[in-house]
Motif scaffolding. Structure first.
Motif, short mmCIF file in Angstrom:
data_model
loop_
_atom_site.label_atom_id
_atom_site.label_comp_id
_atom_site.label_asym_id
_atom_site.label_seq_id
_atom_site.Cartn_x
_atom_site.Cartn_y
_atom_site.Cartn_z
N ARG A 1 0.83 -1.21 0.00
CA ARG A 1 0.00 0.00 0.00
C ARG A 1 0.86 1.26 0.00
O ARG A 1 0.52 2.28 -0.64
N VAL A 2 2.01 1.23 0.72
CA VAL A 2 2.91 2.38 0.75
C VAL A 2 3.44 2.68 -0.64
O VAL A 2 3.43 3.83 -1.11
N ASN A 3 3.91 1.65 -1.34
CA ASN A 3 4.41 1.85 -2.70
C ASN A 3 3.32 2.32 -3.65
O ASN A 3 3.54 3.22 -4.48
N ASP A 4 2.12 1.73 -3.53
CA ASP A 4 1.03 2.09 -4.45
C ASP A 4 0.52 3.50 -4.21
O ASP A 4 0.20 4.24 -5.14
N HIS B 1 7.44 4.47 -5.05
CA HIS B 1 8.56 3.62 -4.63
C HIS B 1 9.65 4.41 -3.89
O HIS B 1 10.38 3.84 -3.07
N ALA B 2 9.78 5.69 -4.18
CA ALA B 2 10.78 6.49 -3.47
C ALA B 2 10.44 6.55 -1.99
O ALA B 2 11.33 6.42 -1.12
N LYS B 3 9.16 6.75 -1.67
CA LYS B 3 8.73 6.76 -0.27
C LYS B 3 8.91 5.37 0.34
O LYS B 3 9.32 5.23 1.50
N GLY B 4 8.62 4.33 -0.44
CA GLY B 4 8.81 2.97 0.05
C GLY B 4 10.26 2.71 0.40
O GLY B 4 10.57 2.08 1.42
N ASP B 5 11.19 3.18 -0.44
CA ASP B 5 12.61 3.02 -0.14
C ASP B 5 13.00 3.76 1.12
O ASP B 5 13.79 3.26 1.94
N GLU B 6 12.45 4.95 1.30
CA GLU B 6 12.75 5.72 2.51
C GLU B 6 12.25 4.99 3.74
O GLU B 6 12.94 4.95 4.78
N VAL B 7 11.08 4.40 3.66
CA VAL B 7 10.52 3.63 4.78
C VAL B 7 11.43 2.47 5.14
O VAL B 7 11.73 2.22 6.31
N LEU B 8 11.90 1.75 4.12
CA LEU B 8 12.79 0.61 4.37
C LEU B 8 14.08 1.04 5.05
O LEU B 8 14.58 0.36 5.95
N GLU C 1 10.35 -6.39 1.87
CA GLU C 1 10.12 -5.68 3.14
C GLU C 1 10.35 -6.59 4.33
O GLU C 1 9.87 -6.31 5.44
N GLU C 2 11.09 -7.67 4.14
CA GLU C 2 11.33 -8.65 5.19
C GLU C 2 12.76 -8.54 5.72
O GLU C 2 13.71 -8.49 4.95
N PHE C 3 12.88 -8.52 7.05
CA PHE C 3 14.18 -8.40 7.72
C PHE C 3 14.40 -9.61 8.61
O PHE C 3 13.44 -10.24 9.08
N LEU D 1 3.00 3.06 10.54
CA LEU D 1 3.14 1.70 10.03
C LEU D 1 3.24 0.72 11.19
O LEU D 1 3.49 1.11 12.34
N THR D 2 3.06 -0.55 10.87
CA THR D 2 3.23 -1.61 11.86
C THR D 2 4.06 -2.75 11.24
O THR D 2 4.23 -2.81 10.01
N VAL D 3 4.54 -3.63 12.11
CA VAL D 3 5.29 -4.80 11.65
C VAL D 3 4.76 -6.03 12.36
O VAL D 3 4.20 -5.96 13.46
N SER D 4 4.95 -7.18 11.72
CA SER D 4 4.66 -8.47 12.33
C SER D 4 5.97 -9.23 12.45
O SER D 4 6.84 -9.13 11.56
N LEU D 5 6.11 -9.98 13.54
CA LEU D 5 7.38 -10.66 13.80
C LEU D 5 7.14 -12.10 14.22
O LEU D 5 6.21 -12.38 15.00
#
Length: 321
Positions: free
Chosen positions: A213-216, A220-227, A249-251, A283-287
């Motif tokens: 959703r962030v990229n869409d 993609h520039a904002k998506g890269d900044e988020v990463l 987007e997986e770490f 944003l949120t993350v799942s782990l």
């Protein structure tokens, strides 16, 4: 280094004693190498920088070399002390200093020889020939030392470039964390170490929720900044462990912790992402967390952590499983 230094000191004192005993005239060439040796002792004890040590040693050597040259010319002989210690000083200069500085030191020694000859030209043709051979030997040593020093410098520079290239190859270009290949190697090594030393090891797989959703929506520039921001926060929040980007987007987090401690650390990271904006976005993350079991391999450990991640996703995201 200390043993070599003491050897140089012993050699210089022995040479002085033998020279005085054989000739009956003590020439002033014993103390410069002794000074160099004592300076090297200080360098070995890390009291004086090595390059400063070498330069001080050269400064101690040059006036004694000049005295040795003049003394030999007066006696109608060759400067035995200078002949012995010039190769030692040149070797120190070219090996321990850069080639350019070593060449300057060689030039100074050559200047001492020329100055002595100009002040007192040898009377006999045989002695002049012997002095010419000494000058040629000095020139050969200087040229050889410079060539070897340049070869060593180029080899060292090449090794530095290779190491830098290898280090860059291990990094993810966007986040500057370890990339997938490097992570696989680090995980394998961590599993081997945990098996051998019976130490705790946990693996955490972290995935950004709704990252598409962030990229869409923002590009993609904002998506890269988020990463990049998430990568910095994960790295800052993991002390003593390994953080890398597994892909997209997986770490991946490799932690030397038991499962309860790893889950607590994962929960801290989850809250940090949720409670503070990431590049201006909420944003949120799942782990997913899995701990190493005796006898299992890295592939099995990752599969269990990945399964926990999917359980967190099915549980509504923004959680730790």
């Amino acid at each position: 280094m200390l043993l070599i230094t003491l050897g140089v000191l012993l050699l210089s004192l022995t040479w002085s004693a033998l020279e005085t005993w054989v000739s009956g005239v003590g020439e002033p060439m014993w103390w410069p190498p002794t000074v160099v040796a004592l300076l090297l002792v200080l360098a070995a004890l890390r009291q004086v920088p090595l390059d400063v040590t070498v330069l001080l040693g050269v400064l101690a050597f040059l006036p004694a070399a000049l005295m040795d040259v003049l003394h030999a010319l007066v006696l109608g002989t060759l400067p035995a002390g200078l002949g012995l210690w010039t190769p030692v000083v040149l070797a120190e200069a070219f090996v321990l200093l850069e080639a350019r500085l070593g060449l300057i030191v060689a030039g100074l020694i050559g200047g001492v020889l020329l100055f002595g000859l100009l002040v007192h030209l040898p009377g006999s043709a045989a002695l002049r020939g012997a002095w010419l051979n000494l000058m040629l030997a000095w020139l050969l040593l200087a040229g050889l030392g410079y060539a070897v020093s340049r070869i060593l410098e180029r080899a060292q520079a090449q090794r530095g470039l290779q190491q830098q290239a290898l280090a860059e190859a291990r990094r993810d270009a966007l986040t500057r964390l370890l990339g997938r290949a490097a992570l696989e190697a680090e995980l394998e090594e961590a599993v081997t170490r945990a098996e051998a030393q019976h130490t705790p090891l946990s693996l955490v797989v972290c995935d950004l929720d709704d990252f598409k959703r962030v990229n869409d929506q923002y590009g993609h520039a904002k998506g890269d900044e988020v990463l990049r921001v998430v990568a910095r926060r994960l790295k800052r929040g993991v002390v003593g462990g390994i953080v890398g980007r597994w892909g997209g987007e997986e770490f991946l987090l490799v932690l030397p912790l038991s499962k309860p401690d790893a889950r607590a650390r994962a929960e801290q990271l989850r809250r940090d992402i949720e409670e503070r904006e990431v590049a201006g976005l909420r944003l949120t993350v799942s782990l997913g967390v899995a701990s190493y079991r005796i006898g299992e391999g890295s592939t099995s450990l990752f599969a269990r952590a990945d399964q926990r991640l999917y359980e967190a996703k099915r549980a509504g995201r923004n959680t730790v499983r």
